[in-house]
Enzyme design. Structure first.
Site, PDB file in Angstrom:
ATOM      1  N   ASP A  89       0.867  -1.174   0.000  1.00 44.98           N
ATOM      2  CA  ASP A  89       0.000   0.000   0.000  1.00 44.98           C
ATOM      3  C   ASP A  89       0.910   1.232   0.000  1.00 44.98           C
ATOM      4  OD1 ASP A  89      -2.293   1.515   0.012  1.00 44.98           O
ATOM      5  OD2 ASP A  89      -3.120   0.659   1.846  1.00 44.98           O
ATOM      6  N   ASP A  90       0.326   2.381  -0.355  1.00 43.01           N
ATOM      7  CA  ASP A  90       1.167   3.586  -0.376  1.00 43.01           C
ATOM      8  C   ASP A  90       1.505   4.056   1.027  1.00 43.01           C
ATOM      9  OD1 ASP A  90      -1.553   4.312  -0.061  1.00 43.01           O
ATOM     10  OD2 ASP A  90      -1.221   6.321  -0.850  1.00 43.01           O
ATOM     11  N   ASP A  93      -1.903   4.798   7.991  1.00 43.01           N
ATOM     12  CA  ASP A  93      -2.217   5.984   8.800  1.00 43.01           C
ATOM     13  C   ASP A  93      -2.767   5.532  10.154  1.00 43.01           C
ATOM     14  OD1 ASP A  93      -3.457   8.283   9.897  1.00 43.01           O
ATOM     15  OD2 ASP A  93      -3.721   9.198   7.950  1.00 43.01           O
TER      16      ASP A  93
HETATM   17  O1  LIG Z   1      -4.288   3.433   7.858  1.00 38.35           O
HETATM   18  P1  LIG Z   1      -5.596   3.944   7.345  1.00 38.35           P
HETATM   19  O2  LIG Z   1      -6.155   5.015   8.240  1.00 38.35           O
HETATM   20  O3  LIG Z   1      -6.583   2.880   7.028  1.00 38.35           O
HETATM   21  O4  LIG Z   1      -5.299   4.745   5.988  1.00 38.35           O
HETATM   22  C1  LIG Z   1      -4.483   4.221   4.955  1.00 38.35           C
HETATM   23  C2  LIG Z   1      -5.277   3.948   3.711  1.00 38.35           C
HETATM   24  O5  LIG Z   1      -5.990   5.129   3.291  1.00 38.35           O
HETATM   25  C3  LIG Z   1      -5.728   5.388   1.925  1.00 38.35           C
HETATM   26  O6  LIG Z   1      -6.622   4.679   1.084  1.00 38.35           O
HETATM   27  P2  LIG Z   1      -8.118   5.182   0.775  1.00 38.35           P
HETATM   28  O7  LIG Z   1      -9.080   4.412   1.616  1.00 38.35           O
HETATM   29  O8  LIG Z   1      -8.153   6.675   0.867  1.00 38.35           O
HETATM   30  O9  LIG Z   1      -8.397   4.748  -0.728  1.00 38.35           O
HETATM   31  P3  LIG Z   1      -7.508   4.914  -2.055  1.00 38.35           P
HETATM   32  O10 LIG Z   1      -6.273   4.112  -1.845  1.00 38.35           O
HETATM   33  O11 LIG Z   1      -8.396   4.386  -3.108  1.00 38.35           O
HETATM   34  O12 LIG Z   1      -7.212   6.385  -2.230  1.00 38.35           O
HETATM   35  C4  LIG Z   1      -4.327   4.847   1.727  1.00 38.35           C
HETATM   36  O13 LIG Z   1      -4.101   4.549   0.350  1.00 38.35           O
HETATM   37  C5  LIG Z   1      -4.337   3.598   2.567  1.00 38.35           C
HETATM   38  O14 LIG Z   1      -4.835   2.487   1.860  1.00 38.35           O
HETATM   39  O1  LIG Z   2      -3.388  10.897   0.478  1.00 36.45           O
HETATM   40  C1  LIG Z   2      -3.527  10.489   1.653  1.00 36.45           C
HETATM   41  N1  LIG Z   2      -2.757  11.028   2.646  1.00 36.45           N
HETATM   42  C2  LIG Z   2      -2.844  10.639   3.961  1.00 36.45           C
HETATM   43  O2  LIG Z   2      -2.128  11.147   4.826  1.00 36.45           O
HETATM   44  C3  LIG Z   2      -3.795   9.608   4.232  1.00 36.45           C
HETATM   45  N2  LIG Z   2      -4.177   8.980   5.389  1.00 36.45           N
HETATM   46  C4  LIG Z   2      -5.127   8.105   5.048  1.00 36.45           C
HETATM   47  N3  LIG Z   2      -5.366   8.142   3.715  1.00 36.45           N
HETATM   48  C5  LIG Z   2      -4.563   9.075   3.197  1.00 36.45           C
HETATM   49  N4  LIG Z   2      -4.435   9.508   1.920  1.00 36.45           N
HETATM   50 MG   LIG Z   3      -5.702   3.060  -0.095  1.00 38.24          MG
END
Ligand SMILES: O=P(O)(O)OC[C@H]1O[C@H](OP(=O)(O)OP(=O)(O)O)[C@H](O)[C@@H]1O
Ligand SMILES: O=c1[nH]c(=O)c2nc[nH]c2[nH]1
Ligand SMILES: [Mg+2]
Length: 153
Positions: A89-90, A93
């Site tokens: 994952d990127d 959080d």
């Molecule tokens: O640790 P957490 O609080 O769960 O946050 C982390 C996740 O939030 C974001 O995804 P998001 O749900 O925004 O979807 P996306 O990847 O499609 O942008 C990010 O890419 C992680 O997958």
């Molecule tokens: O672009 C993002 N930045 C953040 O810091 C983050 N945390 C949860 N999901 C996120 N997406």
């Molecule tokens: Mg995500």
């Protein structure tokens, strides 16, 4: 979130390559699972660097831009308990997404590029520490805009 951490494509690429280096030798992996959508970006870099052609997705949504909502699993890669697979994952959080990944694939190697303290312990490896009160602005969420000269402000 009180602070912002802006990530450029160059920096993201550099960090993702560093993550790939730590996943050598590549022969130990059956494939890569990207946590879509954010994980698609590091997954492409890892796949290229490690010579991996088998790339799957697990599709999870938990944020509407910066507002956290209920976690929804829209698609799940069928990789058993995750043995021999990298799940990427990127960022991590609050750790909500990471906990769901751990439950789905307890034996996978779960990695991210960025980690905030609340989720850092849930990943096997990551590259950059980010404070909890800081929003990470990823390059795919930004665009290049005109900035007026200082004299016109
Ligand atoms: O640790 P957490 O609080 O769960 O946050 C982390 C996740 O939030 C974001 O995804 P998001 O749900 O925004 O979807 P996306 O990847 O499609 O942008 C990010 O890419 C992680 O997958
Ligand atoms: O672009 C993002 N930045 C953040 O810091 C983050 N945390 C949860 N999901 C996120 N997406
Ligand atoms: Mg995500």
């Amino acid at each position: 979130m009180s602070e912002k951490y802006v990530v450029t494509w160059d920096m993201f690429h550099m960090h993702a390559r560093k993550l790939a280096e730590r996943l050598l030798p590549a022969s130990q992996w059956k494939g890569i699972v990207a946590v879509s959508r954010g994980g698609l970006f590091p997954a492409a870099v890892l796949a290229r660097e490690l010579g991996v052609r088998h790339v799957e997705t697990v599709c999870i949504a938990s944020y509407d831009h910066d507002q956290q909502s209920d976690l929804r699993v829209l698609h799940k890669a069928e990789i058993g308990d995750g043995t021999g697979w990298i799940v990427v994952d990127d960022l991590v959080d609050t750790g909500n997404t990471a906990r769901a990944i751990r439950e789905m694939y307890p034996q996978a190697k779960f990695v991210t590029v960025f980690a905030k303290p609340a989720g850092a312990e849930l990943v096997d490896d990551y590259i950059i520490d980010i404070p909890q009160n800081t929003w990470i602005e990823q390059p795919w969420d930004m665009g290049i805009t005109f900035v007026p000269p200082l004299s016109r402000k």
